[in-house]
Scaffold this active site. Structure first.
Site, mmCIF file in Angstrom:
data_model
loop_
_atom_site.group_PDB
_atom_site.id
_atom_site.type_symbol
_atom_site.label_atom_id
_atom_site.label_comp_id
_atom_site.label_asym_id
_atom_site.label_seq_id
_atom_site.Cartn_x
_atom_site.Cartn_y
_atom_site.Cartn_z
ATOM 1 N N LYS A 183 0.890 -1.073 -0.059
ATOM 2 C CA LYS A 183 -0.051 -0.016 -0.137
ATOM 3 C C LYS A 183 0.994 1.323 -0.070
ATOM 4 C CE LYS A 183 -2.405 -1.120 3.731
ATOM 5 N NZ LYS A 183 -1.859 -2.544 4.016
ATOM 6 N N ARG A 241 -10.603 1.837 9.075
ATOM 7 C CA ARG A 241 -10.133 0.271 9.537
ATOM 8 C C ARG A 241 -11.348 -0.800 9.587
ATOM 9 N NH1 ARG A 241 -4.629 -0.471 9.933
ATOM 10 N NH2 ARG A 241 -3.409 1.255 10.071
ATOM 11 N N ARG A 289 11.487 -7.366 3.707
ATOM 12 C CA ARG A 289 11.082 -5.930 3.895
ATOM 13 C C ARG A 289 11.876 -5.179 4.666
ATOM 14 N NH1 ARG A 289 5.204 -3.290 4.849
ATOM 15 N NH2 ARG A 289 5.234 -4.019 6.725
ATOM 16 N N ARG A 306 11.836 -4.323 10.784
ATOM 17 C CA ARG A 306 10.833 -4.041 12.097
ATOM 18 C C ARG A 306 10.518 -5.202 12.777
ATOM 19 N NH1 ARG A 306 5.941 -0.409 10.103
ATOM 20 N NH2 ARG A 306 5.622 -2.518 9.531
ATOM 21 N N ARG A 341 -0.860 -9.513 13.120
ATOM 22 C CA ARG A 341 -1.151 -8.380 12.263
ATOM 23 C C ARG A 341 -2.268 -8.759 11.263
ATOM 24 N NH1 ARG A 341 4.030 -5.820 10.182
ATOM 25 N NH2 ARG A 341 2.564 -4.116 9.305
#
Length: 222
Positions: free
Chosen positions: A17, A92, A131, A164, A175
């Site tokens: 995104k 959300r 990532r 992260r 998540r």
């Protein structure tokens, strides 16, 4: 009269995104609004809602819906959104989607479309391992498919790129579960309104953007 593009970009974490938002913003000259950036800007400007949000974010608590909703309305009211906007990270939940509809109605506009970046969970878990993220500006890279020009250095601001903690497989699965429980119902919500368009998020970045552009172009031609 030039058409206004009001777009929601929806999809699971690691679907791309952030990357697609930057490309859409650049090509169509509309404001990219991410929830995190919105919070940071309001806190920096010390608006009343920004000060309220800081009371939560500074202690690691979630910002309540009523504060988030107020910040969204405040942000969408700004001049740079008059040509349109791209929302990333809001709504959300279905409740927030209802609120967004009310906000847009009060501003005399409406949603153009909701673009869903679709991806299989297991493939996303594999993707997330590669990532790397800039903690300074939020830019996202992949050491496999979207490498920075200099290893571990952000192309945008020169800060260090990191892996992260919440991208680790065990955290990422949590998540994903949260997305399916709270956010995925928005797919049916916008489908019923005739506003949902789906794009395969696991194609190469340029192909994903080309497919998104075809959707947007078809809507502008109506």
């Amino acid at each position: 009269m030039e058409k206004r593009l009001n777009i929601i970009l929806l999809g699971p974490p690691a679907a791309g995104k952030g990357t697609q938002s930057q490309l859409i913003e650049k090509r169509y000259a509309i404001s990219h609004i991410s929830t995190g950036d919105m919070f940071r800007a309001a806190i920096k400007e010390q608006t009343p809602l920004g000060k309220e949000a800081y009371q939560y974010t500074s202690t690691g608590r979630l910002v309540p819906d009523e504060v988030t909703n107020g910040l969204v309305k405040e942000r969408l009211s700004k001049d740079d959104c008059k040509k349109g906007f791209l929302l990333d990270g809001f709504p959300r939940t279905v409740i927030q989607a209802d609120v967004l509809q009310e906000i847009l109605s009060s501003l005399g506009t409406s949603l153009t479309c909701c673009i869903l970046l679709k991806a299989d969970d297991e493939l996303l878990i594999d993707r997330i391992a590669s990532r790397r993220v800039c903690l300074n500006c939020g830019a996202s890279y992949s050491i496999k498919t979207n490498k920075p020009k200099v290893e571990n250095v952000c192309d945008c601001c020169g800060a260090e790129l990191v892996f992260r903690n919440d991208d680790r497989p065990e955290s990422f699965k949590v998540r994903l579960e949260d997305y399916h429980k709270k956010t995925f119902p928005l797919v049916e919500y916008y489908k019923k309104k005739g506003l949902l368009y789906e794009v395969d998020a696991l194609l190469p970045i340029d192909e994903v953007f080309e497919n998104i552009s075809k959707i947007i172009s078809s809507l502008l031609d109506r």
